[in-house]
Design a protein around this motif. Structure first.
Motif, short mmCIF file in Angstrom:
data_model
loop_
_atom_site.label_atom_id
_atom_site.label_comp_id
_atom_site.label_asym_id
_atom_site.label_seq_id
_atom_site.Cartn_x
_atom_site.Cartn_y
_atom_site.Cartn_z
N VAL A 78 0.85 -1.20 0.00
CA VAL A 78 0.00 0.00 0.00
C VAL A 78 0.88 1.25 0.00
O VAL A 78 1.75 1.40 0.86
CB VAL A 78 -0.93 0.01 1.23
CG1 VAL A 78 -1.62 1.36 1.39
CG2 VAL A 78 -1.98 -1.10 1.10
N HIS A 79 0.64 2.12 -0.97
CA HIS A 79 1.31 3.43 -0.99
C HIS A 79 0.57 4.43 -1.86
O HIS A 79 0.86 5.62 -1.82
CB HIS A 79 2.76 3.29 -1.47
CG HIS A 79 2.89 2.82 -2.89
ND1 HIS A 79 3.11 3.68 -3.93
CD2 HIS A 79 2.83 1.59 -3.44
CE1 HIS A 79 3.17 2.99 -5.06
NE2 HIS A 79 3.02 1.72 -4.78
N ARG A 80 -0.41 3.97 -2.64
CA ARG A 80 -1.15 4.86 -3.53
C ARG A 80 -2.44 5.35 -2.88
O ARG A 80 -2.98 4.71 -1.97
CB ARG A 80 -1.48 4.14 -4.84
CG ARG A 80 -0.27 3.81 -5.69
CD ARG A 80 -0.71 3.33 -7.08
NE ARG A 80 0.43 3.11 -7.96
CZ ARG A 80 1.03 1.94 -8.12
NH1 ARG A 80 0.59 0.88 -7.44
NH2 ARG A 80 2.06 1.81 -8.92
N PRO A 81 -3.00 6.49 -3.35
CA PRO A 81 -4.26 7.00 -2.80
C PRO A 81 -5.41 6.00 -2.90
O PRO A 81 -5.48 5.21 -3.85
CB PRO A 81 -4.53 8.24 -3.66
CG PRO A 81 -3.19 8.68 -4.12
CD PRO A 81 -2.41 7.42 -4.33
N ASP A 82 -6.28 6.04 -1.89
CA ASP A 82 -7.48 5.20 -1.78
C ASP A 82 -7.16 3.73 -1.58
O ASP A 82 -8.03 2.86 -1.76
CB ASP A 82 -8.40 5.38 -3.00
CG ASP A 82 -8.89 6.81 -3.15
OD1 ASP A 82 -8.93 7.53 -2.13
OD2 ASP A 82 -9.22 7.21 -4.27
#
Length: 490
Positions: free
Chosen positions: A244-248
């Motif tokens: 996880v590292h991107r928006p949403d």
């Protein structure tokens, strides 16, 4: 010819976990070494910092002994946070570390908290974050008040990873994210906050980014000369470790505690949620509980069973069979209620219930605590998330994973290793040593998933009722728990 490798280390609440991987993502070996936690009563929870270092050195020596590390590029370290060690000028711990579960500082925390209004909190942190018993400033104020001799000798107040880095490299460093509650949106220390405790600011280490090289391991230690990165707190390491590292995008980490988080550029000030300052384009809204896997460990101790045996017990019941309601507030609760006086509770026990019902109740109670996190986080991040990437030791139970998917009403996607924070630390090492230009590219190369859990719609009504009752029960018993805790002196 030696392969190019990286090492990731997680100094967790109960165990040091480490992994050795090639730079193309193949995991070559793992190391695990546990250490004791001392619980002396009256909210005191401590660990020996030397125990962390001993296991970290043990991991490095193990890999060095069993592999050709001629191609070792770098080492990344993550750790538990809101655990604090007071260190003298020679780099030695002056006292046992005060663990994040420790509640001894509750009264001094309340004094500090009363000096900061909600407008200032939102200005500093983007959310009305409380100054609680685990806050770094509370710990420093407590030490200054109760042990002025040790406070005078203190050169640094450090997180576990930073203490280990200091002992490995001789360099005092910290990062702005693990310094949670002490740093503002500009990624620097909050002077007006630190001024509430004279001498606090001068005892905090310089801040650097996750992938900054703190220094090389000093001669005479395993892996001598290898660069060590500043690293991150375990929640951020785990976030990278579950991809996880991107928006949403959303994460759910399960270990001693449950930690959920959503990456979103939106900020809606929400009580109980930690809205981290934006780092490297990532705005993380996060929320940790106090007792996730700790609740399973507690029950296992009572029953004389390991987590696998408890899962097998719970699996003997039908999904919608009636079980008691459990509040997993065994040592207070963190997000979203931040109540140091909250205590564990069973409601609805009857003589027809046995160990299987209790085991399932504990799993469901932890699931409801996570749903309360998700409810608050989606409000803070202003988005609905699915799937939720998950990992950690608590996600090794197929039974419990399905229970949590049913309670959350969301698909859970599990990463293919349980050591997610160590995997995230390895990604940090890969970037800091120049193997990858960005964390996104490192994550895409080394992270893989093995299974998804989809919510059973037939359980939705039952868990809607259970979750509502969970919140209602906490509110109805909150004052009773406070009275009981205060009567017994914490």
């Amino acid at each position: 010819m030696a392969e190019d490798t990286i090492i990731g280390i997680d100094v967790g609440t109960t165990t040091v976990k480490a992994l050795l991987a090639t730079t193309d993502g193949r995991q070559l070996d793992r190391f695990s070494g546990s250490y004791p936690t001392a619980r002396a009563g009256n909210g005191v929870v401590e660990q020996d910092p030397e125990a962390w270092l001993y296991r970290v050195l043990g991991a490095l020596a193990y890999f060095e002994r069993n592999f050709d590390l001629g191609g070792l590029k770098g080492i990344g370290i993550c750790s538990q946070v809101n655990t604090h060690v007071f260190v003298d000028g020679s780099g030695r711990a002056l006292a046992p570390a005060i663990v994040w579960q420790d509640g001894r500082c509750a009264s001094v925390a309340a004094e500090l908290d009363a000096q900061v209004d909600n407008a200032r909190r939102i200005e500093w942190w983007g959310a009305p974050l409380p100054i609680d018993a685990s806050h770094g400033l509370s710990r420093m104020a407590w030490m200054r008040r109760h042990h002025p001799d040790l406070w005078e000798m203190t050169r640094w107040v450090m997180a576990p990873k930073d203490y280990c880095i200091l002992r490995l490299t001789g360099e005092a460093v910290a990062d702005p994210i693990a310094s949670v509650g002490l740093v503002g949106h500009e990624l620097g220390y909050l002077s007006p906050l630190l001024d509430l405790v004279p001498g606090a600011a001068s005892r905090l280490a310089p801040l650097h980014g996750f992938t900054h090289v703190a220094g090389g391991i000093v001669g005479g230690l395993p892996c001598a000369g290898t660069p060590v990165m500043v690293g991150a707190m375990d929640a951020w390491g785990g976030m990278f470790g579950v991809g996880v590292h991107r928006p949403d995008a959303a994460m759910y980490l399960s270990g001693t505690s449950e930690i959920m988080g959503i990456v979103s550029p939106s900020r809606v000030p929400t009580p109980g949620v930690i809205a981290f300052p934006t780092y490297d384009g990532i705005t993380l809204h996060a929320a940790p509980t106090q007792s996730g896997g700790a609740s399973i460990a507690w029950l296992g101790g009572l029953f004389g069973k390991n987590p696998e045996e408890l899962s097998a017990l719970a699996a003997t019941l039908e999904p919608n069979e009636r079980v008691p309601l459990f509040l997993p507030h065994l040592q207070g609760e963190r997000a979203p209620i931040w109540d140091a006086h909250a205590r564990g509770l069973f409601v609805g026990l009857d003589a027809g219930m046995g160990p299987a019902h209790v085991a399932r109740a504990v799993m469901e109670g932890v699931g409801y605590s996570a749903r309360w996190l998700l409810e608050s986080l989606e409000r803070s991040a202003d988005c609905r998330v699915e799937p939720i990437h998950c990992g950690g030791g608590g996600f090794q139970s197929e039974v419990w994973n399905q229970i949590r998917a049913d309670i959350l009403g969301r698909t859970l996607r599990r990463v293919a290793t349980s050591d997610v924070a160590a995997l995230g630390a390895a990604a940090i090492a890969a970037v800091g040593s120049g193997v990858f230009p960005t964390l996104g590219e490192a994550i895409a190369t080394i992270i893989d998933f093995d299974r998804e859990y989809h919510p059973n719609p037939n359980s939705a009504a039952r868990h809607e009722f259970g979750f509502d009752l969970y919140k209602e029960t906490y509110e109805a018993t909150r004052e009773l728990s406070r009275k009981l805790v205060e009567f017994h002196g914490g």
